[in-house]
Design a protein around this motif. Structure first.
Motif, short mmCIF file in Angstrom:
data_model
loop_
_atom_site.label_atom_id
_atom_site.label_comp_id
_atom_site.label_asym_id
_atom_site.label_seq_id
_atom_site.Cartn_x
_atom_site.Cartn_y
_atom_site.Cartn_z
N UNK A 190 68.89 71.69 50.14
CA UNK A 190 67.46 71.98 50.12
C UNK A 190 66.76 70.73 49.59
N UNK A 191 65.94 70.12 50.43
CA UNK A 191 65.23 68.90 50.01
C UNK A 191 63.76 69.22 49.79
N UNK A 192 63.29 69.00 48.57
CA UNK A 192 61.88 69.24 48.22
C UNK A 192 61.10 67.95 48.39
N UNK A 193 60.15 67.98 49.32
CA UNK A 193 59.35 66.79 49.58
C UNK A 193 57.91 67.04 49.14
N UNK A 194 57.39 66.16 48.31
CA UNK A 194 56.01 66.30 47.82
C UNK A 194 55.36 64.93 47.78
N UNK A 195 54.04 64.87 47.96
CA UNK A 195 53.34 63.59 47.86
C UNK A 195 53.39 63.07 46.42
N UNK A 196 53.17 61.78 46.28
CA UNK A 196 53.28 61.14 44.97
C UNK A 196 52.33 61.77 43.95
N UNK A 197 51.12 62.12 44.38
CA UNK A 197 50.16 62.72 43.43
C UNK A 197 50.70 64.04 42.87
N UNK A 198 51.38 64.83 43.70
CA UNK A 198 51.97 66.09 43.24
C UNK A 198 53.12 65.83 42.28
N UNK A 199 53.94 64.82 42.58
CA UNK A 199 55.03 64.46 41.68
C UNK A 199 54.49 64.06 40.30
N UNK A 200 53.43 63.26 40.31
CA UNK A 200 52.85 62.82 39.04
C UNK A 200 52.26 63.99 38.26
N UNK A 201 51.66 64.93 38.96
CA UNK A 201 51.13 66.13 38.30
C UNK A 201 52.25 66.90 37.60
N UNK A 202 53.36 67.08 38.32
CA UNK A 202 54.49 67.81 37.74
C UNK A 202 55.11 67.06 36.57
N UNK A 203 55.21 65.75 36.69
CA UNK A 203 55.76 64.93 35.62
C UNK A 203 54.92 65.06 34.35
N UNK A 204 53.62 65.05 34.52
CA UNK A 204 52.73 65.17 33.36
C UNK A 204 52.84 66.55 32.73
N UNK A 205 53.00 67.57 33.55
CA UNK A 205 53.08 68.94 33.03
C UNK A 205 54.32 69.14 32.15
N UNK A 206 55.43 68.51 32.50
CA UNK A 206 56.64 68.76 31.71
C UNK A 206 56.72 67.90 30.47
N UNK A 207 55.82 66.95 30.32
CA UNK A 207 55.56 66.27 29.04
C UNK A 207 56.79 65.60 28.42
N UNK A 208 57.62 64.98 29.25
CA UNK A 208 58.67 64.13 28.70
C UNK A 208 58.05 62.76 28.43
N UNK A 209 58.04 62.35 27.19
CA UNK A 209 57.27 61.18 26.80
C UNK A 209 57.68 59.93 27.58
N UNK A 210 58.99 59.75 27.81
CA UNK A 210 59.46 58.53 28.46
C UNK A 210 59.13 58.49 29.95
N UNK A 211 58.67 59.61 30.52
CA UNK A 211 58.34 59.64 31.95
C UNK A 211 56.85 59.39 32.23
N UNK A 212 56.03 59.43 31.20
CA UNK A 212 54.59 59.48 31.44
C UNK A 212 54.01 58.20 32.04
N UNK A 213 54.77 57.11 31.98
CA UNK A 213 54.26 55.85 32.53
C UNK A 213 54.99 55.44 33.81
N UNK A 214 55.68 56.37 34.44
CA UNK A 214 56.35 56.04 35.71
C UNK A 214 55.30 55.65 36.74
N UNK A 215 55.37 54.46 37.30
CA UNK A 215 54.33 54.04 38.27
C UNK A 215 54.52 54.71 39.63
#
Length: 211
Positions: free
Chosen positions: A125-150
């Motif tokens: 099962x491959x989940x494909x999402x646009x970059x903006x959606x990925x960034x939204x999800x990354x911010x929601x889970x609040x892992x500090x080291x991920x917050x600056x992923x470009x």
């Protein structure tokens, strides 16, 4: 359930672990989750990618191998179904993005030796999402080291994954996860489960999750 081993893949923040956990509960399946938090090089990598990329990727590959090797050794003792939130090949795909050419050649040699010993999924099962959606999800889970992923890093991973999965010799449910919500509603989870009830030949099979 016609499958014994299902794998979920996608970019960082695509929702792999969330979906894998939800499906494992629905099917009473054995759940195999990537232990990313145990990698001591991960925070260091995001601060200094060039210095820490190689030990980061080696650690991930070793841990993924250990998990999946144990899975293979205990295959007669499983619950009927096992669900994993990663494909072992992601080790090589991420390494292609993060490592220098010389490092990648060495890493690839090690990977090819190890991969031959592992069990492979019957469906992906491959989940494909646009970059903006990925960034939204990354911010929601609040892992500090991920917050600056470009965005550029996520885009490179996306562009590495897509050509690879298209040539895999197994059925791939290609899920548009732009509007995916596997937490607050059962509707999207049910769409995935209905898709898993079908029989597919190898290749891409689109699955749409409407808003």
């Amino acid at each position: 359930m016609q499958y014994d081993f299902i794998t979920i893949e996608g970019n960082i923040g695509a929702g792999k672990t969330t979906l894998a956990t939800a499906l494992s509960k629905a099917y009473n399946a054995r759940l195999v989750l990537e232990a990313f938090a145990d990698n001591p090089f991960l925070p260091k990598f995001y601060e200094n990618p060039q210095q820490f990329a190689f030990p980061l990727e080696l650690f991930f590959m070793a841990e993924r191998y250990k998990q999946l090797q144990e899975l293979l050794a205990q295959k007669n003792m499983f619950q009927q179904l096992t669900i994993s939130d990663y494909l072992f090949t992601k080790s090589l795909l991420f390494a292609r993005v993060t490592l220098s050419d010389d490092e990648y050649k060495l890493y690839q040699r090690l990977f090819e030796i190890i991969q031959q010993q592992l069990i492979q999924p019957q469906v992906l099962i491959y989940l494909h999402a646009p970059i903006r959606k990925l960034q939204e999800n990354i911010k929601k889970r609040q892992r500090s080291y991920e917050q600056k992923i470009p965005d550029e890093y996520l885009q490179r991973i996306q562009e590495t994954y897509l050509p690879y999965i298209k040539q895999l010799p197994l059925p791939i449910l290609f899920v548009d996860a732009t509007h995916a919500d596997f937490i607050t509603t059962d509707r999207h989870l049910n769409i995935i489960m209905n898709a898993l009830d079908q029989t597919y030949p190898p290749g891409l099979h689109p699955v749409s999750l409407e808003p």
